[in-house]
Design an enzyme around this catalytic site. Sequence first.
Site, PDB file in Angstrom:
ATOM      1  N   TRP A   1      -4.640  36.901  50.380  1.00 22.56           N
ATOM      2  CA  TRP A   1      -4.469  37.450  51.722  1.00 22.56           C
ATOM      3  C   TRP A   1      -5.455  38.590  51.939  1.00 22.56           C
ATOM      4  O   TRP A   1      -5.254  39.698  51.433  1.00 22.56           O
ATOM      5  CB  TRP A   1      -3.037  37.965  51.913  1.00 22.56           C
ATOM      6  CG  TRP A   1      -2.045  36.858  51.835  1.00 22.56           C
ATOM      7  CD1 TRP A   1      -1.669  36.042  52.854  1.00 22.56           C
ATOM      8  CD2 TRP A   1      -1.294  36.443  50.679  1.00 22.56           C
ATOM      9  NE1 TRP A   1      -0.728  35.139  52.395  1.00 22.56           N
ATOM     10  CE2 TRP A   1      -0.483  35.355  51.081  1.00 22.56           C
ATOM     11  CE3 TRP A   1      -1.235  36.874  49.347  1.00 22.56           C
ATOM     12  CZ2 TRP A   1       0.371  34.708  50.192  1.00 22.56           C
ATOM     13  CZ3 TRP A   1      -0.387  36.226  48.467  1.00 22.56           C
ATOM     14  CH2 TRP A   1       0.415  35.142  48.896  1.00 22.56           C
TER      15      TRP A   1
ATOM     16  N   HIS B   1       1.241  37.860  56.639  1.00 25.95           N
ATOM     17  CA  HIS B   1       2.081  36.664  56.814  1.00 25.95           C
ATOM     18  C   HIS B   1       3.457  37.134  57.285  1.00 25.95           C
ATOM     19  O   HIS B   1       3.726  38.342  57.331  1.00 25.95           O
ATOM     20  CB  HIS B   1       2.165  35.843  55.529  1.00 25.95           C
ATOM     21  CG  HIS B   1       2.509  36.622  54.286  1.00 25.95           C
ATOM     22  ND1 HIS B   1       2.675  36.069  53.062  1.00 25.95           N
ATOM     23  CD2 HIS B   1       2.729  37.951  54.086  1.00 25.95           C
ATOM     24  CE1 HIS B   1       2.976  36.986  52.165  1.00 25.95           C
ATOM     25  NE2 HIS B   1       3.017  38.136  52.757  1.00 25.95           N
TER      26      HIS B   1
ATOM     27  N   ARG C   1      -5.401  38.790  59.379  1.00 24.04           N
ATOM     28  CA  ARG C   1      -6.145  38.706  58.119  1.00 24.04           C
ATOM     29  C   ARG C   1      -7.606  39.039  58.341  1.00 24.04           C
ATOM     30  O   ARG C   1      -8.195  38.668  59.355  1.00 24.04           O
ATOM     31  CB  ARG C   1      -6.021  37.307  57.503  1.00 24.04           C
ATOM     32  CG  ARG C   1      -4.657  37.099  56.903  1.00 24.04           C
ATOM     33  CD  ARG C   1      -4.582  35.829  56.101  1.00 24.04           C
ATOM     34  NE  ARG C   1      -3.176  35.425  55.994  1.00 24.04           N
ATOM     35  CZ  ARG C   1      -2.763  34.255  55.535  1.00 24.04           C
ATOM     36  NH1 ARG C   1      -3.651  33.371  55.152  1.00 24.04           N
ATOM     37  NH2 ARG C   1      -1.484  33.977  55.474  1.00 24.04           N
TER      38      ARG C   1
ATOM     39  N   GLN D   1       2.646  32.958  62.829  1.00 28.72           N
ATOM     40  CA  GLN D   1       3.332  32.175  61.813  1.00 28.72           C
ATOM     41  C   GLN D   1       4.795  32.091  62.201  1.00 28.72           C
ATOM     42  O   GLN D   1       5.297  32.942  62.931  1.00 28.72           O
ATOM     43  CB  GLN D   1       3.238  32.846  60.439  1.00 28.72           C
ATOM     44  CG  GLN D   1       1.987  32.506  59.669  1.00 28.72           C
ATOM     45  CD  GLN D   1       2.082  32.904  58.195  1.00 28.72           C
ATOM     46  OE1 GLN D   1       2.991  33.608  57.781  1.00 28.72           O
ATOM     47  NE2 GLN D   1       1.113  32.435  57.431  1.00 28.72           N
TER      48      GLN D   1
ATOM     49  N   VAL E   1       7.550  32.092  45.629  1.00 19.17           N
ATOM     50  CA  VAL E   1       8.345  30.860  45.526  1.00 19.17           C
ATOM     51  C   VAL E   1       8.093  30.198  44.169  1.00 19.17           C
ATOM     52  O   VAL E   1       7.042  30.377  43.557  1.00 19.17           O
ATOM     53  CB  VAL E   1       8.007  29.843  46.653  1.00 19.17           C
ATOM     54  CG1 VAL E   1       8.580  30.293  47.983  1.00 19.17           C
ATOM     55  CG2 VAL E   1       6.508  29.597  46.748  1.00 19.17           C
TER      56      VAL E   1
ATOM     57  N   ALA F   1      12.000  28.676  51.418  1.00 18.93           N
ATOM     58  CA  ALA F   1      11.264  29.341  52.492  1.00 18.93           C
ATOM     59  C   ALA F   1      10.037  28.506  52.820  1.00 18.93           C
ATOM     60  O   ALA F   1       9.566  27.729  51.996  1.00 18.93           O
ATOM     61  CB  ALA F   1      10.837  30.742  52.050  1.00 18.93           C
TER      62      ALA F   1
HETATM   63  N1  PHE Z   1       3.458  33.349  53.457  1.00 18.01           N
HETATM   64  C1  PHE Z   1       2.671  32.246  53.017  1.00 18.01           C
HETATM   65  C2  PHE Z   1       1.289  32.360  53.641  1.00 18.01           C
HETATM   66  O1  PHE Z   1       1.103  33.003  54.609  1.00 18.01           O
HETATM   67  C3  PHE Z   1       3.289  30.927  53.437  1.00 18.01           C
HETATM   68  C4  PHE Z   1       4.576  30.665  52.711  1.00 18.01           C
HETATM   69  C5  PHE Z   1       5.768  31.074  53.272  1.00 18.01           C
HETATM   70  C6  PHE Z   1       4.596  30.002  51.528  1.00 18.01           C
HETATM   71  C7  PHE Z   1       6.949  30.837  52.637  1.00 18.01           C
HETATM   72  C8  PHE Z   1       5.759  29.771  50.857  1.00 18.01           C
HETATM   73  C9  PHE Z   1       6.942  30.177  51.442  1.00 18.01           C
HETATM   74  O2  PHE Z   1       0.349  31.769  53.119  1.00 18.01           O
END
Ligand code: PHE
Length: 347
Positions: free
Chosen positions: A162, A177, A204, A218, A261, A315
């Site tokens: 990120w 995010h 970003r 998002q 995750v 998620a």
């Molecule tokens: N937050 C991650 C992204 O922006 C996306 C994501 C969200 C992945 C939730 C897994 C679970 O790349």
Amino acid sequence: MSEKNTLIQELETLQAKAEAKLASLSGEVALAKWKTEYLGKASPVMQVFKRLPEASKEERSQIGQFANQVKTVLEQSFELKAETARQATLAEALKSEQLDVTLPGRAPLNGRLHITTQTLREIYRIFAEMGFQIYRSPEVESDENNFELLNIPPHHPARDLWDTFFTKKEGVLLRTHTSPGQVRAKREFASEPIRVVLPGMCYRYEQTDASHEFQFNQVELLVVGKHITFANLKGTLQEFAERMYGKGVRTRIRPSYFPFVEPGAEMDVECFVCSGKGCPVCKQRGWLEILGCGMVHPVVLKNGGYDPKVYSGFAAGLGPERISMLRYHIDDIRNFWANDVRFLEQF
Ligand code: PHE
């Protein structure tokens, strides 16, 4: 000749002169001038009143009466003339400013919702039907929520995933995010079951191109409860894809890595431009990534106040702009925030 006769004669002459002049006039300006001249304070008629003492006592009332009569006559003549002039001006205006009420009107410009707002609302609707609530969280976040509590410690190489806009204030950044909203939701609801969508703008520090923008939306999905499994995740996302793109849409889930995750995955939809053959839009892959997902990492569950031995959750993070691109065959993500009405008007 007595004073009475002199003054009365003067008044008679004056009246005749005034009437004659009035008759020859036209226009409101000329009329106003006439009024000052013949009925104003310095006018001869008014002066007669001042000269009354010159006349003998008996004659004064007669002269006064006559002067009043002349004054009234002149005033009436003036009003009549002025009214005629006003009518003439009005008639003139009505003629020259004629309005054609039968002309068709100009259509007012209709406003519309931005394409992303429309897509967001559709996403909310689909998830609302599946029992999800909307949970709002801030765009300006702490490093702690955006990274640390999501299992990304300072200096961890995963931070490179990120590219971040930092603020001048230590530990404060623009969220990269919507995942930091997960932390907020869990901490608010622990240990109740959760089923929420967390929408909003993310930022970003990107090199922009046809598929990358430095600001985009998002929608995060978060489900926490007892006995939540990867099968629930897959089923929910496939159901979403079908409700969004139509029954039978081709998708795939492949393993991926996100520190918050375990296991982690990404979901792709078949490329709309080349139908899977490979082209510049999908970078020759044939598939377009629409979301990241996975089972909430035990550490992250714990940071949110849930005991990972009792609770589990999944998620996902989807990109509404990417979703719109797939739906409407838009080939450049930069169109969304370029504010060109020729683009925006199409939706
Ligand atoms: N937050 C991650 C992204 O922006 C996306 C994501 C969200 C992945 C939730 C897994 C679970 O790349």
